[in-house]
Enzyme design. Structure first.
Site, PDB file in Angstrom:
ATOM      1  N   SER A   1     -25.115  17.304  24.008  1.00 12.23           N
ATOM      2  CA  SER A   1     -23.882  16.686  24.499  1.00 12.23           C
ATOM      3  C   SER A   1     -22.870  16.715  23.356  1.00 12.23           C
ATOM      4  O   SER A   1     -22.691  17.767  22.723  1.00 12.23           O
ATOM      5  CB  SER A   1     -24.156  15.273  25.007  1.00 12.23           C
TER       6      SER A   1
ATOM      7  N   TYR B   1     -13.670  18.002  29.026  1.00 12.72           N
ATOM      8  CA  TYR B   1     -14.813  18.108  28.103  1.00 12.72           C
ATOM      9  C   TYR B   1     -15.615  16.799  28.099  1.00 12.72           C
ATOM     10  O   TYR B   1     -16.844  16.815  28.216  1.00 12.72           O
ATOM     11  CB  TYR B   1     -14.293  18.435  26.703  1.00 12.72           C
TER      12      TYR B   1
ATOM     13  N   LYS C   1     -19.536  16.179  29.271  1.00 13.93           N
ATOM     14  CA  LYS C   1     -20.556  15.704  28.322  1.00 13.93           C
ATOM     15  C   LYS C   1     -21.086  14.312  28.712  1.00 13.93           C
ATOM     16  O   LYS C   1     -22.250  14.008  28.484  1.00 13.93           O
ATOM     17  CB  LYS C   1     -19.991  15.707  26.897  1.00 13.93           C
TER      18      LYS C   1
HETATM   19  N1  LIG Z   1     -18.864  22.325  17.059  1.00 16.63           N
HETATM   20  C1  LIG Z   1     -18.662  21.056  17.336  1.00 16.63           C
HETATM   21  O1  LIG Z   1     -17.865  20.364  16.667  1.00 16.63           O
HETATM   22  C2  LIG Z   1     -19.457  20.402  18.446  1.00 16.63           C
HETATM   23  C3  LIG Z   1     -19.504  19.001  18.469  1.00 16.63           C
HETATM   24  C4  LIG Z   1     -20.217  18.370  19.470  1.00 16.63           C
HETATM   25  C5  LIG Z   1     -20.881  19.124  20.436  1.00 16.63           C
HETATM   26  N2  LIG Z   1     -20.801  20.484  20.400  1.00 16.63           N
HETATM   27  C6  LIG Z   1     -21.510  21.221  21.447  1.00 16.63           C
HETATM   28  O2  LIG Z   1     -22.485  22.037  20.845  1.00 16.63           O
HETATM   29  C7  LIG Z   1     -22.712  23.186  21.661  1.00 16.63           C
HETATM   30  C8  LIG Z   1     -22.565  24.427  20.801  1.00 16.63           C
HETATM   31  O3  LIG Z   1     -21.235  24.493  20.319  1.00 16.63           O
HETATM   32  P1  LIG Z   1     -20.850  25.327  19.027  1.00 16.63           P
HETATM   33  O4  LIG Z   1     -19.818  24.561  18.315  1.00 16.63           O
HETATM   34  O5  LIG Z   1     -22.078  25.770  18.353  1.00 16.63           O
HETATM   35  O6  LIG Z   1     -20.070  26.546  19.739  1.00 16.63           O
HETATM   36  P2  LIG Z   1     -20.096  28.118  19.492  1.00 16.63           P
HETATM   37  O7  LIG Z   1     -20.322  28.452  18.080  1.00 16.63           O
HETATM   38  O8  LIG Z   1     -18.864  28.622  20.173  1.00 16.63           O
HETATM   39  O9  LIG Z   1     -21.374  28.565  20.364  1.00 16.63           O
HETATM   40  C9  LIG Z   1     -21.351  28.416  21.737  1.00 16.63           C
HETATM   41  C10 LIG Z   1     -22.462  29.261  22.316  1.00 16.63           C
HETATM   42  O10 LIG Z   1     -22.480  29.081  23.731  1.00 16.63           O
HETATM   43  C11 LIG Z   1     -22.391  30.356  24.369  1.00 16.63           C
HETATM   44  N3  LIG Z   1     -21.712  30.198  25.651  1.00 16.63           N
HETATM   45  C12 LIG Z   1     -20.475  29.696  25.883  1.00 16.63           C
HETATM   46  N4  LIG Z   1     -20.210  29.753  27.197  1.00 16.63           N
HETATM   47  C13 LIG Z   1     -21.306  30.285  27.799  1.00 16.63           C
HETATM   48  C14 LIG Z   1     -21.640  30.606  29.141  1.00 16.63           C
HETATM   49  N5  LIG Z   1     -20.789  30.373  30.163  1.00 16.63           N
HETATM   50  N6  LIG Z   1     -22.845  31.171  29.393  1.00 16.63           N
HETATM   51  C15 LIG Z   1     -23.717  31.416  28.381  1.00 16.63           C
HETATM   52  N7  LIG Z   1     -23.467  31.120  27.100  1.00 16.63           N
HETATM   53  C16 LIG Z   1     -22.257  30.570  26.811  1.00 16.63           C
HETATM   54  C17 LIG Z   1     -21.619  31.222  23.356  1.00 16.63           C
HETATM   55  O11 LIG Z   1     -21.817  32.607  23.561  1.00 16.63           O
HETATM   56  P3  LIG Z   1     -20.849  33.491  24.511  1.00 16.63           P
HETATM   57  O12 LIG Z   1     -19.461  33.020  24.278  1.00 16.63           O
HETATM   58  O13 LIG Z   1     -21.120  34.909  24.102  1.00 16.63           O
HETATM   59  O14 LIG Z   1     -21.310  33.223  25.897  1.00 16.63           O
HETATM   60  C18 LIG Z   1     -22.277  30.750  22.070  1.00 16.63           C
HETATM   61  O15 LIG Z   1     -23.538  31.346  21.922  1.00 16.63           O
HETATM   62  C19 LIG Z   1     -21.684  23.116  22.785  1.00 16.63           C
HETATM   63  O16 LIG Z   1     -22.307  22.587  23.923  1.00 16.63           O
HETATM   64  C20 LIG Z   1     -20.639  22.163  22.249  1.00 16.63           C
HETATM   65  O17 LIG Z   1     -19.950  21.507  23.279  1.00 16.63           O
HETATM   66  C21 LIG Z   1     -20.113  21.143  19.419  1.00 16.63           C
END
Ligand SMILES: NC(=O)c1ccc[n+]([C@@H]2O[C@H](COP(=O)([O-])OP(=O)(O)OC[C@H]3O[C@@H](n4cnc5c(N)ncnc54)[C@H](OP(=O)(O)O)[C@@H]3O)[C@@H](O)[C@H]2O)c1
Length: 279
Positions: free
Chosen positions: A146, A160, A164
């Protein structure tokens, strides 16, 4: 001294090609787990596979599937191929997610829907694909990623936050149902984390949200991943990052009126005005 046996668990990670998902994959690769990564871009998946093979401490196997988690049939077929390759899923991590900030009135309907379809429904589809098998085998672990935005409604993040928050309700109910079947359901609420998504999001973060969220440095993705894996291993239902998010998770509803007052004032001051109700 005898060498530790590699952990041969089949770990499926949606969103495993980048950011938090990739950092979690890296930990399991180091343990010799059989890994299946799912994301849309085949190029990013190839890159991740290459990177993980080079890092793996033991002979980890890595399978990749290009699929969109928002498309139920496509994802189910991809997960079926992962299980045909490495056997039943022992651990599912749903990290695939997107964020598109913007005030509700400015956010196009399809941008709102895309975040719900990816972050919420995409998780539900993945869980649906592995859960019956886990139930039957009476073992398995599911970790949903989340966000801190799943604990607090943030100005400019209506879609968003909704996606979540929805995960939390889903996880709470499923935890109770899954427990008698030997399946652990967990959820975690990462803070701002240094990933490609975070970089893209920062450029679009509304000023009001920046006011509320402050200027805390983002966590490194590998530190977040270590806590996520510890949460999975401990069968912990909720994993928080840092004291503030822990307190928000535990006491959020009780302190929300005060937080709303505080944030409304901060936002009004930052725009040079006075909160309408705060006069
Ligand atoms: N970074 C932050 O600050 C943060 C904070 C809290 C929570 N989160 C959560 O952590 C998770 C990972 O985020 P991240 O920051 O690591 O982002 P990221 O680096 O952009 O990675 C996101 C991943 O999800 C894949 N993805 C996105 N849309 C998709 C779809 N429709 N089908 C299949 N794969 C999909 C992307 O690959 P493709 O685009 O090639 O599909 C990528 O592998 C997310 O759920 C995000 O909401 C992130």
């Amino acid at each position: 001294m005898p060498q530790a046996e590699p952990d041969m668990t089949h770990v499926i990670i949606t969103g495993g090609s980048s950011g938090i998902g990739l950092a979690i994959a890296s930990i399991y690769a180091g343990r010799g787990a059989r890994l299946s990564l799912i994301a849309r871009s085949a190029g990013m998946l190839d890159q991740a596979q290459h990177e993980l093979r080079a890092k793996a401490a033991s002979a980890s196997d890595i399978h990749t599937e290009a699929a969109d988690v928002a498309r139920k049939d496509e994802l189910e077929a991809a997960i079926a191929r992962c299980e045909a390759t490495f056997g039943p899923c022992g651990i599912l991590v749903t990290s695939a997610g997107i964020v598109e900030p913007g005030r509700f009135e400015d956010l196009a309907g399809d941008a709102f829907q895309r975040q719900m379809d990816t972050n919420f429904s995409g998780t539900v589809h993945a869980v649906r694909a592995v859960y019956p098998g886990m139930q039957q085998r009476r073992r398995g672990k599911i970790m949903m990623i989340s966000s801190g935005a799943g604990l607090l409604g943030i100005h400019g993040y209506s879609a968003y936050c909704a996606s979540k928050f929805a995960l939390h309700g889903f996880a709470q109910a499923l935890r109770s149902e899954a427990r008698p079947h030997g399946v652990d359901v967990s959820i975690c609420f990462p803070p701002d984390t240094q990933t490609p998504q975070f970089e893209r999001e920062l450029a679009l973060r509304p000023r009001e949200a920046a006011t509320v969220m402050g200027t805390v440095s983002p966590w490194p993705a590998d530190a977040v991943a270590r806590k996520v894996v510890a949460g999975i291993e401990g069968g912990r239902f909720e994993t928080y990052f840092g004291l503030t998010l822990f307190l928000l998770g535990r006491f959020g509803p009780a302190v929300r009126p005060v937080l709303n007052w505080w944030f409304d004032r901060a936002i009004a001051r930052s725009s040079g005005g006075v909160s309408k109700r705060g006069r």
